[in-house]
Design a protein around this motif. Structure first.
Motif, PDB file in Angstrom:
ATOM      1  N   ARG A 269       5.157 -41.952  -5.136  1.00 57.88           N
ATOM      2  CA  ARG A 269       6.542 -41.786  -4.646  1.00 57.88           C
ATOM      3  C   ARG A 269       7.392 -41.052  -5.675  1.00 57.88           C
ATOM      4  O   ARG A 269       8.129 -40.119  -5.338  1.00 57.88           O
ATOM      5  N   GLU A 270       7.271 -41.444  -6.944  1.00 56.88           N
ATOM      6  CA  GLU A 270       8.050 -40.782  -7.998  1.00 56.88           C
ATOM      7  C   GLU A 270       7.642 -39.328  -8.157  1.00 56.88           C
ATOM      8  O   GLU A 270       8.483 -38.440  -8.356  1.00 56.88           O
ATOM      9  N   LEU A 271       6.343 -39.070  -8.057  1.00 57.33           N
ATOM     10  CA  LEU A 271       5.854 -37.702  -8.183  1.00 57.33           C
ATOM     11  C   LEU A 271       6.317 -36.861  -6.996  1.00 57.33           C
ATOM     12  O   LEU A 271       6.673 -35.691  -7.154  1.00 57.33           O
ATOM     13  N   SER A 272       6.355 -37.482  -5.818  1.00 58.58           N
ATOM     14  CA  SER A 272       6.788 -36.751  -4.619  1.00 58.58           C
ATOM     15  C   SER A 272       8.252 -36.345  -4.718  1.00 58.58           C
ATOM     16  O   SER A 272       8.645 -35.270  -4.263  1.00 58.58           O
ATOM     17  N   GLU A 273       9.075 -37.193  -5.319  1.00 56.34           N
ATOM     18  CA  GLU A 273      10.497 -36.886  -5.474  1.00 56.34           C
ATOM     19  C   GLU A 273      10.700 -35.701  -6.423  1.00 56.34           C
ATOM     20  O   GLU A 273      11.600 -34.888  -6.230  1.00 56.34           O
ATOM     21  N   ARG A 274       9.866 -35.612  -7.433  1.00 60.38           N
ATOM     22  CA  ARG A 274       9.967 -34.504  -8.393  1.00 60.38           C
ATOM     23  C   ARG A 274       9.455 -33.193  -7.787  1.00 60.38           C
ATOM     24  O   ARG A 274       9.993 -32.121  -8.058  1.00 60.38           O
ATOM     25  N   MET A 275       8.407 -33.288  -6.976  1.00 59.08           N
ATOM     26  CA  MET A 275       7.748 -32.097  -6.458  1.00 59.08           C
ATOM     27  C   MET A 275       8.227 -31.684  -5.075  1.00 59.08           C
ATOM     28  O   MET A 275       7.863 -30.617  -4.581  1.00 59.08           O
ATOM     29  N   ASN A 276       9.016 -32.530  -4.430  1.00 56.45           N
ATOM     30  CA  ASN A 276       9.466 -32.282  -3.060  1.00 56.45           C
ATOM     31  C   ASN A 276       8.278 -32.160  -2.099  1.00 56.45           C
ATOM     32  O   ASN A 276       8.225 -31.294  -1.225  1.00 56.45           O
ATOM     33  N   VAL A 277       7.303 -33.044  -2.314  1.00 53.94           N
ATOM     34  CA  VAL A 277       6.136 -33.167  -1.441  1.00 53.94           C
ATOM     35  C   VAL A 277       6.039 -34.642  -1.074  1.00 53.94           C
ATOM     36  O   VAL A 277       6.391 -35.505  -1.883  1.00 53.94           O
ATOM     37  N   THR A 278       5.583 -34.966   0.116  1.00 56.35           N
ATOM     38  CA  THR A 278       5.528 -36.374   0.504  1.00 56.35           C
ATOM     39  C   THR A 278       4.489 -37.126  -0.326  1.00 56.35           C
ATOM     40  O   THR A 278       3.477 -36.560  -0.747  1.00 56.35           O
ATOM     41  N   ALA A 279       4.753 -38.417  -0.547  1.00 55.44           N
ATOM     42  CA  ALA A 279       3.818 -39.257  -1.292  1.00 55.44           C
ATOM     43  C   ALA A 279       2.479 -39.324  -0.568  1.00 55.44           C
ATOM     44  O   ALA A 279       1.409 -39.358  -1.202  1.00 55.44           O
ATOM     45  N   SER A 280       2.529 -39.330   0.760  1.00 58.26           N
ATOM     46  CA  SER A 280       1.304 -39.363   1.557  1.00 58.26           C
ATOM     47  C   SER A 280       0.463 -38.109   1.309  1.00 58.26           C
ATOM     48  O   SER A 280      -0.762 -38.196   1.183  1.00 58.26           O
ATOM     49  N   GLN A 281       1.119 -36.950   1.208  1.00 54.99           N
ATOM     50  CA  GLN A 281       0.408 -35.702   0.964  1.00 54.99           C
ATOM     51  C   GLN A 281      -0.280 -35.719  -0.393  1.00 54.99           C
ATOM     52  O   GLN A 281      -1.423 -35.279  -0.541  1.00 54.99           O
ATOM     53  N   ILE A 282       0.425 -36.241  -1.388  1.00 60.86           N
ATOM     54  CA  ILE A 282      -0.145 -36.327  -2.736  1.00 60.86           C
ATOM     55  C   ILE A 282      -1.383 -37.206  -2.738  1.00 60.86           C
ATOM     56  O   ILE A 282      -2.423 -36.838  -3.297  1.00 60.86           O
ATOM     57  N   ARG A 283      -1.278 -38.371  -2.111  1.00 60.83           N
ATOM     58  CA  ARG A 283      -2.430 -39.285  -2.075  1.00 60.83           C
ATOM     59  C   ARG A 283      -3.598 -38.660  -1.332  1.00 60.83           C
ATOM     60  O   ARG A 283      -4.758 -38.775  -1.758  1.00 60.83           O
ATOM     61  N   GLN A 284      -3.321 -37.988  -0.209  1.00 62.28           N
ATOM     62  CA  GLN A 284      -4.391 -37.340   0.558  1.00 62.28           C
ATOM     63  C   GLN A 284      -5.077 -36.255  -0.268  1.00 62.28           C
ATOM     64  O   GLN A 284      -6.310 -36.144  -0.269  1.00 62.28           O
ATOM     65  N   ASP A 285      -4.265 -35.451  -0.960  1.00 61.06           N
ATOM     66  CA  ASP A 285      -4.828 -34.364  -1.768  1.00 61.06           C
ATOM     67  C   ASP A 285      -5.748 -34.910  -2.853  1.00 61.06           C
ATOM     68  O   ASP A 285      -6.873 -34.436  -3.037  1.00 61.06           O
TER      69      ASP A 285
END
Length: 256
Positions: A75-91
Motif C-alpha cells: 500500500r505504501e509503495l503504491s502511494e509513492r508509485m501511483n500504482v495499485t497495491a494489487s498490481q504490485i503484488r500481482q507483478d
C-alpha cells in the motif's frame, strides 16, 4: 558472450545463468536469465507489461534505500508509485513473491532481487556505435552504471573525433569495431548511427557475437538470421507524440 548462430549453439565463454520464466512477446518465447536465487519452481509466462514495470520498481526501491527506509508495504509503495497495491503484488508474485503478510517488503532484499531479475548483476559490456551528439550524451549518462553495464568503447567514422575520449572512454574507428567486439566479448551494441547504416552494422556485429542491441536509429531493427539476438528499438519521438496527444485530448474536453 554468445556467438550467434542459426542452430542456437552457445560459446563456452557466455555467463552461466539459471533460467527465469519466459516472457510472452506475441507468441515468441524469449528466455530471460539471472544468477543466484531461484525465484520460482514453476516456469511461468510473464507479460511484457510486467517486465516494463520492473525498472520503475527498481528506481523507487533505490530511492527508499537512500532515504534509510528498510521495509515497506504494498500500500505504501503504491502511494509513492501511483500504482495499485494489487498490481504490485500481482507483478511481484510472477517471480514467486517477496513480501510477508503483516510485514511487507524488505526494501534491500527486493531491490537486490529485482536487480538480479533485470540482469544488472550480470555485468554486461557495451560499445556505442556513433560518437555524435546522442552517442556522446549516452556515454556521459549514469544510466549504464546504474544498469550494471560497462561501456568499453565508442566507434565512429569521423576522423576528427577518432582517438579522443568521451566520459573517459576511447573513440575508435568503425573499421576496428568487429575485431574489438569479438576480442573483448562485447555483449551489447548501442546504435546511434544513421538509419541507412544501421542494419548492415547490426548484421556485422551480430556475426561476431554481440547479442544485445539498443537501437536509437529511426527504424525497426530486426535480425532474423540471428534468432538469439535481443533488440530494444527506442523511438524517442513516440513519447513526445503521446504527450502531445494527451494535451490535445485535454484541450478538446475544455472546449466542450
Amino acid at each position: 558472450m554468445k556467438q550467434l548462430k542459426k542452430d542456437h549453439s552457445e560459446s563456452s565463454h557466455r555467463k552461466k545463468r539459471t533460467s527465469l520464466p519466459h516472457i510472452d512477446n506475441g507468441g515468441k518465447s524469449a528466455e530471460i536469465k539471472k544468477q543466484g536465487v531461484k525465484l520460482s519452481d514453476t516456469e511461468k509466462t510473464i507479460s511484457p507489461a510486467v517486465i516494463k514495470r520492473l525498472p520503475r520498481y527498481f528506481r523507487y526501491l533505490g530511492e527508499l534505500m537512500k532515504n534509510g527506509i528498510g521495509k515497506i508495504s504494498s500500500r505504501e509503495l503504491s502511494e509513492r508509485m501511483n500504482v495499485t497495491a494489487s498490481q504490485i503484488r500481482q507483478d511481484l508474485n510472477c517471480f514467486g513473491g517477496f513480501g510477508q503478510q503483516g510485514y511487507g517488503y524488505n526494501v534491500a532484499f527486493l531491490h537486490d532481487s529485482i536487480s538480479e531479475i533485470l540482469g544488472i548483476k550480470n555485468k554486461y559490456s557495451a560499445v556505442i556505435i556513433g560518437a555524435g551528439k546522442l552517442g556522446s550524451a549516452l556515454a556521459n549518462h549514469k544510466l549504464f552504471e546504474k544498469s550494471g553495464v560497462t561501456v568499453k568503447s565508442l566507434f565512429d567514422v569521423d576522423e576528427k573525433i577518432i582517438g579522443t575520449t568521451v566520459a573517459g572512454v576511447p573513440v575508435r574507428s568503425m573499421s576496428e569495431a568487429e575485431i574489438f567486439c569479438k576480442e573483448n566479448k562485447i555483449d551489447i551494441a548501442v546504435l546511434t548511427l544513421p538509419k541507412a547504416a544501421t542494419q548492415e552494422t547490426a548484421n556485422k556485429l551480430a556475426s561476431v557475437g554481440i547479442y544485445g542491441f539498443w537501437n536509437f536509429a529511426n527504424m525497426e531493427l530486426a535480425l532474423p538470421e540471428y534468432p538469439d539476438a535481443k533488440i530494444e528499438n527506442v523511438h524517442i519521438g513516440d513519447s513526445l507524440m503521446r504527450l502531445c496527444y494527451a494535451m490535445k485530448s485535454d484541450e478538446k474536453l475544455d472546449e466542450e
